[in-house]
Design a protein around this motif. Sequence first.
Motif, PDB file in Angstrom:
ATOM      1  N   ALA A   1     -14.066 -14.331 -25.730  1.00 21.57           N
ATOM      2  CA  ALA A   1     -13.192 -13.262 -25.232  1.00 21.57           C
ATOM      3  C   ALA A   1     -13.921 -11.926 -25.199  1.00 21.57           C
ATOM      4  CB  ALA A   1     -11.942 -13.163 -26.102  1.00 21.57           C
ATOM      5  N   SER A   2     -14.623 -11.597 -26.275  1.00 17.95           N
ATOM      6  CA  SER A   2     -15.286 -10.285 -26.345  1.00 17.95           C
ATOM      7  C   SER A   2     -16.377 -10.148 -25.294  1.00 17.95           C
ATOM      8  CB  SER A   2     -15.848 -10.047 -27.746  1.00 17.95           C
ATOM      9  OG  SER A   2     -16.746 -11.074 -28.132  1.00 17.95           O
ATOM     10  N   ALA A   3     -17.099 -11.233 -25.012  1.00 20.58           N
ATOM     11  CA  ALA A   3     -18.116 -11.188 -23.964  1.00 20.58           C
ATOM     12  C   ALA A   3     -17.486 -10.995 -22.595  1.00 20.58           C
ATOM     13  CB  ALA A   3     -18.966 -12.460 -23.998  1.00 20.58           C
ATOM     14  N   ALA A   4     -16.359 -11.671 -22.362  1.00 15.61           N
ATOM     15  CA  ALA A   4     -15.689 -11.564 -21.068  1.00 15.61           C
ATOM     16  C   ALA A   4     -15.205 -10.148 -20.802  1.00 15.61           C
ATOM     17  CB  ALA A   4     -14.521 -12.549 -21.009  1.00 15.61           C
ATOM     18  N   ARG A   5     -14.901  -9.408 -21.859  1.00 17.41           N
ATOM     19  CA  ARG A   5     -14.336  -8.067 -21.670  1.00 17.41           C
ATOM     20  C   ARG A   5     -15.315  -7.095 -21.015  1.00 17.41           C
ATOM     21  NH1 ARG A   5     -12.446  -8.672 -27.284  1.00 17.41           N
ATOM     22  NH2 ARG A   5     -10.450  -9.756 -27.149  1.00 17.41           N
ATOM     23  N   LEU A   6     -16.605  -7.376 -21.051  1.00 13.53           N
ATOM     24  CA  LEU A   6     -17.543  -6.501 -20.359  1.00 13.53           C
ATOM     25  C   LEU A   6     -17.247  -6.474 -18.861  1.00 13.53           C
ATOM     26  CD1 LEU A   6     -19.955  -4.612 -20.421  1.00 13.53           C
ATOM     27  CD2 LEU A   6     -21.463  -6.612 -20.431  1.00 13.53           C
ATOM     28  N   TYR A   7     -16.758  -7.586 -18.323  1.00 14.98           N
ATOM     29  CA  TYR A   7     -16.353  -7.608 -16.915  1.00 14.98           C
ATOM     30  C   TYR A   7     -15.182  -6.657 -16.682  1.00 14.98           C
ATOM     31  CZ  TYR A   7     -19.458 -11.510 -15.968  1.00 14.98           C
ATOM     32  OH  TYR A   7     -20.571 -12.283 -15.803  1.00 14.98           O
ATOM     33  N   TRP A   8     -14.226  -6.658 -17.592  1.00 15.25           N
ATOM     34  CA  TRP A   8     -13.067  -5.758 -17.491  1.00 15.25           C
ATOM     35  C   TRP A   8     -13.526  -4.310 -17.559  1.00 15.25           C
ATOM     36  CZ3 TRP A   8     -10.603  -1.998 -20.320  1.00 15.25           C
ATOM     37  CH2 TRP A   8      -9.260  -1.745 -20.020  1.00 15.25           C
ATOM     38  N   GLU A   9     -14.513  -4.044 -18.396  1.00 13.59           N
ATOM     39  CA  GLU A   9     -15.003  -2.681 -18.573  1.00 13.59           C
ATOM     40  C   GLU A   9     -15.813  -2.182 -17.378  1.00 13.59           C
ATOM     41  OE1 GLU A   9     -14.548  -0.448 -20.887  1.00 13.59           O
ATOM     42  OE2 GLU A   9     -13.801  -1.534 -22.646  1.00 13.59           O
ATOM     43  N   SER A  10     -16.670  -3.038 -16.809  1.00 11.81           N
ATOM     44  CA  SER A  10     -17.718  -2.502 -15.938  1.00 11.81           C
ATOM     45  C   SER A  10     -17.959  -3.228 -14.629  1.00 11.81           C
ATOM     46  CB  SER A  10     -19.052  -2.467 -16.723  1.00 11.81           C
ATOM     47  OG  SER A  10     -19.042  -1.450 -17.689  1.00 11.81           O
ATOM     48  N   PHE A  11     -17.190  -4.291 -14.314  1.00 10.60           N
ATOM     49  CA  PHE A  11     -17.552  -5.060 -13.124  1.00 10.60           C
ATOM     50  C   PHE A  11     -17.529  -4.207 -11.859  1.00 10.60           C
ATOM     51  CE2 PHE A  11     -16.976  -8.423  -9.851  1.00 10.60           C
ATOM     52  CZ  PHE A  11     -18.128  -9.139 -10.140  1.00 10.60           C
ATOM     53  N   GLY A  12     -16.602  -3.257 -11.773  1.00 10.85           N
ATOM     54  CA  GLY A  12     -16.495  -2.430 -10.577  1.00 10.85           C
ATOM     55  C   GLY A  12     -17.596  -1.414 -10.419  1.00 10.85           C
ATOM     56  N   THR A  13     -18.352  -1.153 -11.496  1.00 14.50           N
ATOM     57  CA  THR A  13     -19.430  -0.164 -11.419  1.00 14.50           C
ATOM     58  C   THR A  13     -20.803  -0.803 -11.559  1.00 14.50           C
ATOM     59  OG1 THR A  13     -19.254   0.241 -13.806  1.00 14.50           O
ATOM     60  CG2 THR A  13     -17.952   1.648 -12.342  1.00 14.50           C
ATOM     61  N   PHE A  14     -20.884  -2.099 -11.403  1.00 15.28           N
ATOM     62  CA  PHE A  14     -22.149  -2.829 -11.541  1.00 15.28           C
ATOM     63  C   PHE A  14     -23.169  -2.276 -10.554  1.00 15.28           C
ATOM     64  CE2 PHE A  14     -23.649  -6.932 -13.362  1.00 15.28           C
ATOM     65  CZ  PHE A  14     -24.917  -6.929 -12.821  1.00 15.28           C
ATOM     66  N   GLY A  15     -24.271  -1.754 -11.081  1.00 11.99           N
ATOM     67  CA  GLY A  15     -25.344  -1.262 -10.222  1.00 11.99           C
ATOM     68  C   GLY A  15     -25.091   0.095  -9.609  1.00 11.99           C
ATOM     69  N   ALA A  16     -24.065   0.831 -10.093  1.00 13.97           N
ATOM     70  CA  ALA A  16     -23.748   2.124  -9.494  1.00 13.97           C
ATOM     71  C   ALA A  16     -24.738   3.193  -9.948  1.00 13.97           C
ATOM     72  CB  ALA A  16     -22.330   2.536  -9.872  1.00 13.97           C
ATOM     73  N   GLY A  17     -24.941   4.206  -9.083  1.00 14.54           N
ATOM     74  CA  GLY A  17     -25.781   5.347  -9.441  1.00 14.54           C
ATOM     75  C   GLY A  17     -27.200   5.212  -8.926  1.00 14.54           C
ATOM     76  N   ASN A  18     -27.757   6.335  -8.485  1.00 18.78           N
ATOM     77  CA  ASN A  18     -29.134   6.337  -7.995  1.00 18.78           C
ATOM     78  C   ASN A  18     -30.122   6.375  -9.158  1.00 18.78           C
ATOM     79  OD1 ASN A  18     -28.310   6.289  -5.356  1.00 18.78           O
ATOM     80  ND2 ASN A  18     -28.472   8.501  -5.062  1.00 18.78           N
ATOM     81  N   VAL A  19     -31.281   5.785  -8.930  1.00 19.70           N
ATOM     82  CA  VAL A  19     -32.322   5.701  -9.953  1.00 19.70           C
ATOM     83  C   VAL A  19     -33.599   6.296  -9.386  1.00 19.70           C
ATOM     84  CG1 VAL A  19     -33.742   4.140 -11.331  1.00 19.70           C
ATOM     85  CG2 VAL A  19     -31.306   3.644 -11.000  1.00 19.70           C
ATOM     86  N   ALA A  20     -34.110   7.322 -10.066  1.00 17.01           N
ATOM     87  CA  ALA A  20     -35.322   7.986  -9.590  1.00 17.01           C
ATOM     88  C   ALA A  20     -36.548   7.641 -10.417  1.00 17.01           C
ATOM     89  CB  ALA A  20     -35.115   9.499  -9.584  1.00 17.01           C
ATOM     90  N   VAL A  21     -36.372   7.014 -11.594  1.00 20.17           N
ATOM     91  CA  VAL A  21     -37.538   6.650 -12.403  1.00 20.17           C
ATOM     92  C   VAL A  21     -38.296   5.525 -11.694  1.00 20.17           C
ATOM     93  CG1 VAL A  21     -36.348   7.306 -14.525  1.00 20.17           C
ATOM     94  CG2 VAL A  21     -36.347   4.906 -13.800  1.00 20.17           C
ATOM     95  N   PRO A  22     -39.576   5.359 -11.950  1.00 24.07           N
ATOM     96  CA  PRO A  22     -40.318   4.249 -11.336  1.00 24.07           C
ATOM     97  C   PRO A  22     -39.632   2.916 -11.606  1.00 24.07           C
ATOM     98  CG  PRO A  22     -41.829   5.782 -12.388  1.00 24.07           C
ATOM     99  CD  PRO A  22     -40.449   6.223 -12.777  1.00 24.07           C
TER     100      PRO A  22
END
Length: 375
Positions: free
Chosen positions: A296-317
């Motif tokens: 259950a606790s592992a599955a909750r990461l989907y509830w927390e963050s699935f909609g923002t997976f990979g969001a945001g620009n990355v400028a570091v190499p």
Amino acid sequence: MSEIKPFHLNIAEDDLVRLADRLDNTRWPEQEPVDDWSQGTRLAALRELVAYWRIEYDWRRCEARLNAVGQFTTEIDGLAIHFLHRRSPRADALPLIITHGWPGSVVEFLGVIDELADPADPEAQAFHVVAPSLPGYGFSQKPSGTGWGIERIASAWSELMQRLGYDRWVAQGGDWGSAVTTAIGHQAPDGCIGIHLNMPIVRPNPEDMASKDPAILKAVQRLMFYQEWDSGYSKEQSTRPQTIGYSLVDSPVGLAAWILEKIYYWTDNQGSPWDALSMDQVLDDVMLYWLPATGASAARLYWESFGTFGAGNVAVPTGVSVFEKEILLTPREWAQRSLTNIVYWSEVAEGGHFAAWEQPDLFVAELRACFAKMI
């Protein structure tokens, strides 16, 4: 609170006996009415795995291996984080934090840690390897409240590297590890000189979906299959993680079936999950969900963050390795929209979603080639 404590695994024998009793008393469904995996984990494959689990599998072997690598815990932001830490004997070693995903665990990296830390070739790049268990996964503490999404985990990982005394380091990840590592790149904390991803996630735009370019078309087709036939688990875990959690925590066979389906679909195999991973490898991973009861606790990461997976620009190499049988293929044209400083790009003809697990030698070679561009 910043103390780093050794962590030694020694699961009580009674816990293993209770697991055996549960396996012996499994209530099985009837065989699937199809001759493939299209309805999910096949009965014959699961019965084979469970029989091995009950009679031949040796948890103490896995336990000893984890203890030998070096396990530790430390409290960060109110949560006890479990991690493997293998320091290299080499003075020129580069600190590396490497993050697993779901349904994986730190056991994905047991086949690469030794070579990364102490290469057979003395001229090869060496690494100090840090492999944390995500919050609510493995032997990391389960969050008691909401808010432990990928951005908070990324910040915690930066704190962990600082706490270990590493002031110049790199990060790597696939699956949720890719999301966390991308978030590290987005945050660009002091000390992080670059990142490597083996599953970059960039959402295509409408023009991509209509493209006739063969590479783009292949990526779109892979995405459509995932959305229509392969993403039921993520929909359940991102909306109702507690509901599925009861089954995953209570039934070892249900847990194994939930994970084995993804091992089959997401590895580079020729029709059997055992083409890519051994039963011991798969059960080592299942046990890191079963023993600490983290379904259950592992599955909750989907509830927390699935909609923002990979969001945001990355400028570091940034480096990217795309393994041929990855769940989702990300063309470079898509990736560079948010990964704005790609210094290494490689398309690998073998391997699937669990790159380090399936193809340890190729995975290590990819990391060395990538990080050579950043040091």
